[in-house]
Design an enzyme around this catalytic site. Sequence first.
Site, PDB file in Angstrom:
ATOM      1  N   LEU A  39       0.853  -1.183   0.000  1.00  0.00           N
ATOM      2  CA  LEU A  39       0.000   0.000   0.000  1.00  0.00           C
ATOM      3  C   LEU A  39       0.891   1.236   0.000  1.00  0.00           C
ATOM      4  CD1 LEU A  39      -2.664  -0.925   2.718  1.00  0.00           C
ATOM      5  CD2 LEU A  39      -3.149  -0.540   0.290  1.00  0.00           C
ATOM      6  N   ASP A  40       0.417   2.317  -0.613  1.00  0.00           N
ATOM      7  CA  ASP A  40       1.157   3.569  -0.579  1.00  0.00           C
ATOM      8  C   ASP A  40       1.253   4.073   0.858  1.00  0.00           C
ATOM      9  OD1 ASP A  40       1.407   3.589  -3.345  1.00  0.00           O
ATOM     10  OD2 ASP A  40      -0.454   4.725  -3.630  1.00  0.00           O
ATOM     11  N   PRO A  41       2.259   4.900   1.164  1.00  0.00           N
ATOM     12  CA  PRO A  41       2.393   5.427   2.530  1.00  0.00           C
ATOM     13  C   PRO A  41       1.135   6.129   3.028  1.00  0.00           C
ATOM     14  CG  PRO A  41       4.408   5.819   1.299  1.00  0.00           C
ATOM     15  CD  PRO A  41       3.419   5.271   0.316  1.00  0.00           C
ATOM     16  N   MET A  42       0.449   6.858   2.145  1.00  0.00           N
ATOM     17  CA  MET A  42      -0.763   7.569   2.535  1.00  0.00           C
ATOM     18  C   MET A  42      -1.892   6.621   2.925  1.00  0.00           C
ATOM     19  SD  MET A  42      -3.124  10.082   0.157  1.00  0.00           S
ATOM     20  CE  MET A  42      -4.045   8.702  -0.568  1.00  0.00           C
ATOM     21  N   ALA A  43      -1.911   5.441   2.316  1.00  0.00           N
ATOM     22  CA  ALA A  43      -3.033   4.516   2.472  1.00  0.00           C
ATOM     23  C   ALA A  43      -2.967   3.757   3.792  1.00  0.00           C
ATOM     24  CB  ALA A  43      -3.054   3.527   1.314  1.00  0.00           C
TER      25      ALA A  43
END
Length: 297
Positions: A39-43
């Site tokens: 997952l992306d860091p934001m997610a």
Amino acid sequence: MVRPGILLVDKPGGITSHDVVSRARRALGTRKIGHAGTLDPMATGLLVLGVEGATRLLTYIVGADKTYEATILLGVATDSDDADGVKTARADAADVAAVTDEAIAAGIADLTGDIQQVPSTVSAIKVAGRRAYDLARAGEEVELRARSVTVSRFEVRETRRGEGTIELDVVVDCTSGTYIRALARDLGRALGVGGHLTALRRTRIGAFDAAAAASVDAISEDALVAPATAAAVVMSVLAVGDDEARDLRHGKRIDGGGRLTGAVAAAIDPEGRLIGVVEKRGTQMKSVMNMPEETAR
């Protein structure tokens, strides 16, 4: 030594998936941990990790369909198609105000079903051996090819209209490899106002749900799902006797291919241990993945 198993982790925002893997390695005292997609860091949301020999099961999980909850902001575009990127365009407030709910519904309908999607430029896809995000950050032009994905559900849960923006809370069911950021980008483009993702949470990977996941601070051996239990929710189960289990471990074929109800099955011995994954070979069966032998617990 930690026992093999599948570990469900609820990733918080602000850290990378590899950070979660590193924490799991420290908490469990092993380097042998892999993942079934990042997952992306934001997610936030569900990560499925394989521990010790259970990493071999990840092959059968990584391609599973997924569910996401997300927030799309219409009216502003970014270079990464999400909130971590640099704003590249802002639509006129009057143009955003002119976007009707019917137009949004039509745009979403066009992005539902079997579609061709160009992944986000800032993605982990490799181009000539280099990650697309590395090329983009180096200022190089990145051209990614469209790929076939399936979005089986793209549903708006709530709409909030602001000054020059529209926020959409959505839920998406899709095949592996679908970029939710790209859905936000393409919806914004179709509506002529731009768009990007401001929040993303993965709630499901195949039969695994974020509700059953441990927090990063609660990672322990107690949180591991036994290989046999995990395999049973991914594929059909084939009960095998001790002799059959021994033969499968030794690479031998066993009779009874008609017992398989799917393309592959999890072969589980009388002690409840996962022997491996078998497939049909004529009237027989053969193991296509064997688990390291473990003692009954």
